[in-house]
Design a protein around this motif. Sequence first.
Motif, short mmCIF file in Angstrom:
data_model
loop_
_atom_site.label_atom_id
_atom_site.label_comp_id
_atom_site.label_asym_id
_atom_site.label_seq_id
_atom_site.Cartn_x
_atom_site.Cartn_y
_atom_site.Cartn_z
N ARG A 1 0.80 -1.22 0.00
CA ARG A 1 0.00 0.00 0.00
C ARG A 1 0.84 1.27 0.00
O ARG A 1 0.40 2.31 -0.47
CB ARG A 1 -0.93 0.03 1.22
CG ARG A 1 -2.05 -0.98 1.17
CD ARG A 1 -2.94 -0.85 2.42
NE ARG A 1 -4.04 -1.80 2.39
CZ ARG A 1 -5.31 -1.48 2.58
NH1 ARG A 1 -5.65 -0.21 2.81
NH2 ARG A 1 -6.25 -2.40 2.56
N ILE A 2 2.05 1.19 0.59
CA ILE A 2 2.91 2.39 0.71
C ILE A 2 4.27 2.07 0.10
O ILE A 2 5.23 1.72 0.81
CB ILE A 2 3.07 2.81 2.19
CG1 ILE A 2 1.75 2.81 2.95
CG2 ILE A 2 3.72 4.20 2.27
CD1 ILE A 2 1.89 3.07 4.44
N PRO A 3 4.40 2.13 -1.20
CA PRO A 3 5.70 1.81 -1.84
C PRO A 3 6.82 2.68 -1.26
O PRO A 3 6.67 3.89 -1.11
CB PRO A 3 5.44 2.14 -3.31
CG PRO A 3 3.96 2.00 -3.48
CD PRO A 3 3.36 2.47 -2.19
N GLY A 4 7.91 2.03 -0.89
CA GLY A 4 9.06 2.76 -0.34
C GLY A 4 8.99 3.03 1.14
O GLY A 4 9.91 3.66 1.69
N VAL A 5 7.95 2.58 1.82
CA VAL A 5 7.86 2.82 3.27
C VAL A 5 9.02 2.14 3.98
O VAL A 5 9.46 1.05 3.61
CB VAL A 5 6.50 2.30 3.82
CG1 VAL A 5 6.41 0.78 3.73
CG2 VAL A 5 6.29 2.77 5.25
N GLY A 6 9.54 2.80 5.00
CA GLY A 6 10.62 2.23 5.80
C GLY A 6 10.07 1.45 6.97
O GLY A 6 9.06 1.83 7.56
N PHE A 7 10.74 0.36 7.31
CA PHE A 7 10.39 -0.44 8.48
C PHE A 7 11.58 -0.50 9.43
O PHE A 7 12.71 -0.81 9.00
CB PHE A 7 10.03 -1.88 8.09
CG PHE A 7 8.75 -2.01 7.31
CD1 PHE A 7 7.59 -1.38 7.72
CD2 PHE A 7 8.72 -2.77 6.15
CE1 PHE A 7 6.41 -1.50 7.00
CE2 PHE A 7 7.55 -2.90 5.42
CZ PHE A 7 6.38 -2.26 5.85
N GLY A 8 11.34 -0.24 10.69
CA GLY A 8 12.39 -0.32 11.69
C GLY A 8 11.86 -0.86 13.00
O GLY A 8 10.64 -1.00 13.18
N LEU A 9 12.76 -1.15 13.92
CA LEU A 9 12.41 -1.66 15.24
C LEU A 9 13.06 -0.80 16.32
O LEU A 9 14.20 -0.37 16.17
CB LEU A 9 12.90 -3.09 15.42
CG LEU A 9 12.20 -4.22 14.67
CD1 LEU A 9 12.95 -5.52 14.91
CD2 LEU A 9 10.76 -4.35 15.12
N ILE A 10 12.31 -0.58 17.39
CA ILE A 10 12.86 0.02 18.60
C ILE A 10 12.57 -0.95 19.74
O ILE A 10 11.41 -1.26 20.01
CB ILE A 10 12.26 1.39 18.93
CG1 ILE A 10 12.33 2.33 17.73
CG2 ILE A 10 12.97 2.00 20.13
CD1 ILE A 10 11.69 3.70 17.99
N THR A 11 13.61 -1.45 20.39
CA THR A 11 13.43 -2.45 21.43
C THR A 11 14.21 -2.08 22.67
O THR A 11 15.35 -1.61 22.58
CB THR A 11 13.88 -3.84 20.91
OG1 THR A 11 13.74 -4.81 21.95
CG2 THR A 11 15.31 -3.83 20.41
N ASN A 12 13.58 -2.25 23.81
CA ASN A 12 14.27 -2.04 25.09
C ASN A 12 15.01 -3.33 25.44
O ASN A 12 14.42 -4.28 25.96
CB ASN A 12 13.27 -1.70 26.20
CG ASN A 12 12.87 -0.24 26.18
OD1 ASN A 12 13.44 0.57 25.45
ND2 ASN A 12 11.87 0.12 26.97
#
Length: 248
Positions: free
Chosen positions: A122-133
């Motif tokens: 649905r969102i070409p080029g969207v970035g995916f990341g993680l933030i974890t404690n």
Amino acid sequence: MTVPALVLFDLDDTLFAHRAAVADGILGHIAGQGGRGATADPHTVVALWNALDEQHYHAYLAGDLDFAGQRSARARDFAAAHGVTLTDAEAGAWFEDYFVHYRAHWRLHEDALPCLDELARRIPGVGFGLITNGELAYQSVKLADTGLDARVEHVVASAEFGLSKPRPEIFLHACALFGAAPDASVHVGDRLRTDAIGAAAAGLTGVWLDRVGTAGPPPPEDDLAEARRLGVIRLTTLDALPQLLAPR
């Protein structure tokens, strides 16, 4: 809502089925060990282990224990509740045996990969990341075992960054890694204050993933009120996230 350029996720109990693996892991571990723990009520066993997890992991995040120390403390307290006293060395070995059982049950939530796939469509080029404690090395093993390492571009871990969620700096740092403005970014997590309120207070869109049947005690009313003020969005499944962020 503007279609985001970046979607950040928490890991444990958001994409990764941590609670289920913990429950299966501790029950498998004590069954193999025998003794009083093996004959205890399974719900009581899991509840105690979860409570010790919360207590000692938060002590680690606060800097009161190191990573190995919080593991040993959990093992010692659990064993003591069942009439067993462990030395430091025994507690470390006890936890390592538990960890083998825990790791055997690692998996993603069933809605995790379909959500990532649909967001990418649905969102070409969207970035995916993680933030974890947590510790990057430890969490990276989970990512590799589950295949998430190939799906996210950047992973921000509190131990390496030096601050943990809900501090705004960790959310802003993650946005900066992608070159994305906070107001064009979303963070999704299972903890209302740690994930959703923290992200929203830093200028991102905060999404609280309140999975039915897996959440702990209800959040304090003050947290719920602050979440409403900040515009936090509540979902019960990741299936709903793509339509929310990029309606068609």
